[in-house]
Write a protein that holds these residues in place. Structure first.
Motif, PDB file in Angstrom:
ATOM      1  N   ALA A   1     -19.743  11.547 -12.454  1.00 20.69           N
ATOM      2  CA  ALA A   1     -19.061  10.835 -11.521  1.00 20.69           C
ATOM      3  C   ALA A   1     -18.459  11.749 -10.879  1.00 20.69           C
ATOM      4  CB  ALA A   1     -18.356  10.165 -12.341  1.00 20.69           C
ATOM      5  N   GLN A   2     -18.061  11.337  -9.762  1.00 18.58           N
ATOM      6  CA  GLN A   2     -16.978  11.899  -8.624  1.00 18.58           C
ATOM      7  C   GLN A   2     -15.722  11.140  -9.378  1.00 18.58           C
ATOM      8  OE1 GLN A   2     -19.096   9.863  -7.326  1.00 18.58           O
ATOM      9  NE2 GLN A   2     -20.299  12.300  -7.000  1.00 18.58           N
ATOM     10  N   THR A   3     -14.610  11.979  -8.976  1.00 21.82           N
ATOM     11  CA  THR A   3     -12.774  11.213  -9.218  1.00 21.82           C
ATOM     12  C   THR A   3     -12.065  11.863  -8.056  1.00 21.82           C
ATOM     13  OG1 THR A   3     -12.445  13.612 -10.463  1.00 21.82           O
ATOM     14  CG2 THR A   3     -13.592  11.434 -11.681  1.00 21.82           C
ATOM     15  N   VAL A   4     -10.779  11.926  -7.739  1.00 27.34           N
ATOM     16  CA  VAL A   4     -10.686  12.417  -6.124  1.00 27.34           C
ATOM     17  C   VAL A   4      -9.081  11.933  -7.128  1.00 27.34           C
ATOM     18  CG1 VAL A   4      -9.324  11.748  -4.624  1.00 27.34           C
ATOM     19  CG2 VAL A   4     -11.672  10.972  -4.410  1.00 27.34           C
ATOM     20  N   THR A   5      -8.354  13.369  -7.261  1.00 29.24           N
ATOM     21  CA  THR A   5      -6.669  13.410  -7.202  1.00 29.24           C
ATOM     22  C   THR A   5      -5.853  13.292  -6.218  1.00 29.24           C
ATOM     23  OG1 THR A   5      -7.546  14.292  -9.206  1.00 29.24           O
ATOM     24  CG2 THR A   5      -5.167  14.824  -8.837  1.00 29.24           C
ATOM     25  N   GLN A   6      -5.091  13.232  -6.176  1.00 28.30           N
ATOM     26  CA  GLN A   6      -3.827  13.208  -5.492  1.00 28.30           C
ATOM     27  C   GLN A   6      -2.732  13.720  -6.390  1.00 28.30           C
ATOM     28  OE1 GLN A   6      -5.114  10.122  -2.969  1.00 28.30           O
ATOM     29  NE2 GLN A   6      -3.856  11.058  -1.558  1.00 28.30           N
ATOM     30  N   SER A   7      -2.066  14.768  -6.226  1.00 28.19           N
ATOM     31  CA  SER A   7      -1.135  15.164  -7.401  1.00 28.19           C
ATOM     32  C   SER A   7       0.699  14.496  -6.942  1.00 28.19           C
ATOM     33  CB  SER A   7      -1.094  16.319  -7.797  1.00 28.19           C
ATOM     34  OG  SER A   7      -0.890  16.705  -6.564  1.00 28.19           O
ATOM     35  N   GLN A   8       0.837  14.497  -6.292  1.00 25.57           N
ATOM     36  CA  GLN A   8       1.795  14.460  -5.259  1.00 25.57           C
ATOM     37  C   GLN A   8       2.215  12.938  -4.600  1.00 25.57           C
ATOM     38  OE1 GLN A   8       0.294  16.512  -1.985  1.00 25.57           O
ATOM     39  NE2 GLN A   8       1.822  17.979  -1.836  1.00 25.57           N
ATOM     40  N   PRO A   9       2.482  12.382  -5.684  1.00 28.88           N
ATOM     41  CA  PRO A   9       2.897  10.521  -5.815  1.00 28.88           C
ATOM     42  C   PRO A   9       3.900  10.119  -4.368  1.00 28.88           C
ATOM     43  CG  PRO A   9       3.059  11.289  -7.652  1.00 28.88           C
ATOM     44  CD  PRO A   9       2.884  13.149  -7.857  1.00 28.88           C
ATOM     45  N   GLU A  10       4.548  10.782  -4.472  1.00 27.74           N
ATOM     46  CA  GLU A  10       5.637  10.571  -3.533  1.00 27.74           C
ATOM     47  C   GLU A  10       6.092  12.345  -2.555  1.00 27.74           C
ATOM     48  OE1 GLU A  10       8.096   6.690  -5.411  1.00 27.74           O
ATOM     49  OE2 GLU A  10       8.997   8.081  -4.181  1.00 27.74           O
ATOM     50  N   MET A  11       6.123  11.863  -1.334  1.00 25.63           N
ATOM     51  CA  MET A  11       7.059  12.915  -0.847  1.00 25.63           C
ATOM     52  C   MET A  11       7.965  12.426   1.106  1.00 25.63           C
ATOM     53  SD  MET A  11       3.376  15.556   0.005  1.00 25.63           S
ATOM     54  CE  MET A  11       4.251  16.991   0.864  1.00 25.63           C
ATOM     55  N   SER A  12       8.083  13.625   1.376  1.00 18.66           N
ATOM     56  CA  SER A  12       9.076  13.216   2.671  1.00 18.66           C
ATOM     57  C   SER A  12       8.811  13.837   3.517  1.00 18.66           C
ATOM     58  CB  SER A  12      11.067  12.854   1.738  1.00 18.66           C
ATOM     59  OG  SER A  12      11.648  13.086   1.339  1.00 18.66           O
ATOM     60  N   VAL A  13       9.350  13.796   4.243  1.00 17.70           N
ATOM     61  CA  VAL A  13       9.569  15.510   5.052  1.00 17.70           C
ATOM     62  C   VAL A  13      10.246  14.111   6.551  1.00 17.70           C
ATOM     63  CG1 VAL A  13       7.409  14.342   6.589  1.00 17.70           C
ATOM     64  CG2 VAL A  13       8.277  16.941   6.875  1.00 17.70           C
ATOM     65  N   GLN A  14      11.408  15.491   7.535  1.00 16.46           N
ATOM     66  CA  GLN A  14      12.197  15.036   8.405  1.00 16.46           C
ATOM     67  C   GLN A  14      11.042  14.857   9.819  1.00 16.46           C
ATOM     68  OE1 GLN A  14      14.827  14.624   6.161  1.00 16.46           O
ATOM     69  NE2 GLN A  14      15.638  14.825   8.481  1.00 16.46           N
ATOM     70  N   GLU A  15      11.993  14.080  10.622  1.00 20.42           N
ATOM     71  CA  GLU A  15      10.461  13.723  12.179  1.00 20.42           C
ATOM     72  C   GLU A  15      11.005  14.976  12.060  1.00 20.42           C
ATOM     73  OE1 GLU A  15      13.429  11.312  13.908  1.00 20.42           O
ATOM     74  OE2 GLU A  15      11.576  10.223  15.196  1.00 20.42           O
ATOM     75  N   ALA A  16       9.153  15.464  13.135  1.00 19.62           N
ATOM     76  CA  ALA A  16       9.367  16.201  13.983  1.00 19.62           C
ATOM     77  C   ALA A  16       8.559  17.475  12.951  1.00 19.62           C
ATOM     78  CB  ALA A  16      10.766  16.948  14.744  1.00 19.62           C
ATOM     79  N   GLU A  17       8.631  17.257  11.600  1.00 17.03           N
ATOM     80  CA  GLU A  17       8.451  18.497  10.959  1.00 17.03           C
ATOM     81  C   GLU A  17       6.799  18.216  10.871  1.00 17.03           C
ATOM     82  OE1 GLU A  17      12.373  20.663   8.773  1.00 17.03           O
ATOM     83  OE2 GLU A  17      11.848  19.280   7.518  1.00 17.03           O
ATOM     84  N   THR A  18       6.966  19.554   9.726  1.00 14.25           N
ATOM     85  CA  THR A  18       5.295  19.120   9.184  1.00 14.25           C
ATOM     86  C   THR A  18       4.798  19.608   7.754  1.00 14.25           C
ATOM     87  OG1 THR A  18       4.612  20.625  11.021  1.00 14.25           O
ATOM     88  CG2 THR A  18       2.768  21.272   8.728  1.00 14.25           C
ATOM     89  N   VAL A  19       4.068  17.963   7.235  1.00 12.13           N
ATOM     90  CA  VAL A  19       4.034  18.189   6.456  1.00 12.13           C
ATOM     91  C   VAL A  19       2.745  18.366   5.590  1.00 12.13           C
ATOM     92  CG1 VAL A  19       3.358  15.590   6.037  1.00 12.13           C
ATOM     93  CG2 VAL A  19       4.669  16.484   4.471  1.00 12.13           C
ATOM     94  N   THR A  20       2.330  18.954   4.180  1.00 17.91           N
ATOM     95  CA  THR A  20       0.964  18.744   3.907  1.00 17.91           C
ATOM     96  C   THR A  20       0.820  17.794   2.527  1.00 17.91           C
ATOM     97  OG1 THR A  20       0.815  21.182   4.742  1.00 17.91           O
ATOM     98  CG2 THR A  20      -0.658  20.642   2.834  1.00 17.91           C
ATOM     99  N   LEU A  21      -0.675  17.265   2.404  1.00 14.09           N
ATOM    100  CA  LEU A  21      -1.249  16.688   1.530  1.00 14.09           C
ATOM    101  C   LEU A  21      -2.305  17.272   0.999  1.00 14.09           C
ATOM    102  CD1 LEU A  21       0.824  13.993   3.139  1.00 14.09           C
ATOM    103  CD2 LEU A  21      -0.008  12.507   2.841  1.00 14.09           C
ATOM    104  N   SER A  22      -1.759  16.680  -0.432  1.00 15.96           N
ATOM    105  CA  SER A  22      -2.856  17.510  -1.328  1.00 15.96           C
ATOM    106  C   SER A  22      -4.211  16.359  -1.435  1.00 15.96           C
ATOM    107  CB  SER A  22      -2.664  18.080  -2.493  1.00 15.96           C
ATOM    108  OG  SER A  22      -0.757  18.948  -1.783  1.00 15.96           O
ATOM    109  N   CYS A  23      -4.683  16.903  -1.530  1.00 15.35           N
ATOM    110  CA  CYS A  23      -5.890  16.602  -2.827  1.00 15.35           C
ATOM    111  C   CYS A  23      -7.810  17.250  -3.537  1.00 15.35           C
ATOM    112  CB  CYS A  23      -6.725  15.580  -1.356  1.00 15.35           C
ATOM    113  SG  CYS A  23      -8.436  14.815  -2.040  1.00 15.35           S
ATOM    114  N   THR A  24      -7.511  16.548  -4.139  1.00 18.45           N
ATOM    115  CA  THR A  24      -9.150  17.790  -4.621  1.00 18.45           C
ATOM    116  C   THR A  24      -9.819  16.572  -5.886  1.00 18.45           C
ATOM    117  OG1 THR A  24      -7.468  17.620  -6.812  1.00 18.45           O
ATOM    118  CG2 THR A  24      -7.547  19.894  -5.518  1.00 18.45           C
TER     119      THR A  24
END
Lengths: 112, 117
Positions: free
Chosen positions: B1-24
Motif C-alpha cells: 500500500a502507498q503512504t504519503v508523509t508530510q513531516s511539517q504539521p505547521e509552517m509560517s513564512v513572511q510575505e514575499a519570502e520563499t517557503v518549501t513544504l516537504s512530502c515523502t
C-alpha cells in the motif's frame, strides 16, 4: 459554472438517524469518489465509482452506501449515523489518466 | 500500500519570502502521479500542481514549483514570493498511474502554512 456541487454544506444529525449527501458534476467525468477529512489524517477514501452502475469500496467504507445510476450523480448515504462519522465530507470527480480531482465544496457533518 | 508523509504539521513564512513544504511517499510502483492541493479557510480543495513520475523535469505553475526526487521518493513544494492568499492547508497526494481513474489517491496529513504580513 462547471464543477462539482455538494449539498448540504452543513448538517447536524442525531445518533441513529440516516441521511444522504448529494453530489453532482456537470463535466462528464467518469470517475467520482467520496472522501472524509479528519484533523491530522488528511483525506480518506470512502467509496468510489468508475462509471454509471459501477461502485467500489475505499479505505473507510463501513457505515456508508453509494450508488451511481447516472454519470452526473453520486450520492452518499449514511445508514445509521454515529458520532465517529462526524467529519467533513468531500465529493470529487476526474477524467482518467491522473488529471487530478475536481472537488466539491464539502459538507460539514456533526453527529450528536 | 502507498503512504504519503508530510513531516511539517505547521509552517509560517513572511510575505514575499520563499517557503518549501516537504512530502515523502512510499510505493513500489514505477509509474504514478503526484499532486499538491491547497485548502484555504473556505475549505475548498484546489489543485496547485501535478507531476508525472516518468517525467524528470520538475513541474512549475507560476510561483509554485516542485522538487521531485524519484529515487528518494520526495516531492517538495516551493512557494516563491509568498502572498497572504497562500495561507492554507497544503496536502500532498499520490495516485497510481496504473489506475486509469485514479481511484487510489492517497493523501498526506497536510501542512498548515501561515503567511505573515
Amino acid at each position: 459554472n462547471a464543477g462539482v456541487t455538494q449539498t448540504p454544506k452543513f448538517q447536524v444529525l442525531k445518533t441513529g438517524q440516516s441521511m444522504t449527501l448529494q453530489c453532482a458534476q456537470d463535466m462528464n467525468h467518469e470517475y467520482m469518489s467520496w472522501y472524509r477529512q479528519d484533523p491530522g489524517m488528511g483525506l480518506r477514501l470512502i467509496h468510489y465509482s468508475v462509471g454509471a452502475g459501477i461502485t467500489d469500496q475505499g479505505e473507510v467504507p463501513n457505515g456508508y452506501n453509494v450508488s451511481r445510476s447516472t454519470t452526473e450523480d453520486f450520492p452518499l448515504r449514511l445508514l445509521s449515523a454515529a458520532p465517529s462519522q462526524t467529519s467533513v465530507y468531500f465529493c470529487a470527480s476526474s477524467y482518467a489518466g491522473g488529471s487530478g480531482y475536481t472537488f466539491g465544496s464539502g459538507t460539514r457533518l456533526t453527529v450528536v | 500500500a502507498q503512504t504519503v508523509t508530510q513531516s511539517q504539521p505547521e509552517m509560517s513564512v513572511q510575505e514575499a519570502e520563499t517557503v518549501t513544504l516537504s512530502c515523502t511517499y512510499d510505493t513500489s510502483e514505477s509509474n504514478y502521479y503526484l499532486f499538491w492541493y491547497k485548502q484555504p479557510p473556505s475549505r475548498q480543495m484546489i489543485l496547485v500542481i501535478r507531476q508525472e513520475a516518468y517525467k524528470q523535469q520538475n513541474a512549475t505553475e507560476n510561483r509554485f514549483s516542485v522538487n521531485f526526487q524519484k529515487a528518494a521518493k520526495s516531492f517538495s513544494l516551493k512557494i516563491s514570493d509568498s502572498q497572504l492568499g497562500d495561507t492554507a492547508m497544503y496536502f500532498c497526494a499520490f495516485s497510481r498511474r496504473a489506475d486509469n481513474y485514479g481511484q487510489n489517491f492517497v493523501f498526506g496529513p497536510g501542512t498548515r502554512l501561515s503567511v505573515l504580513p
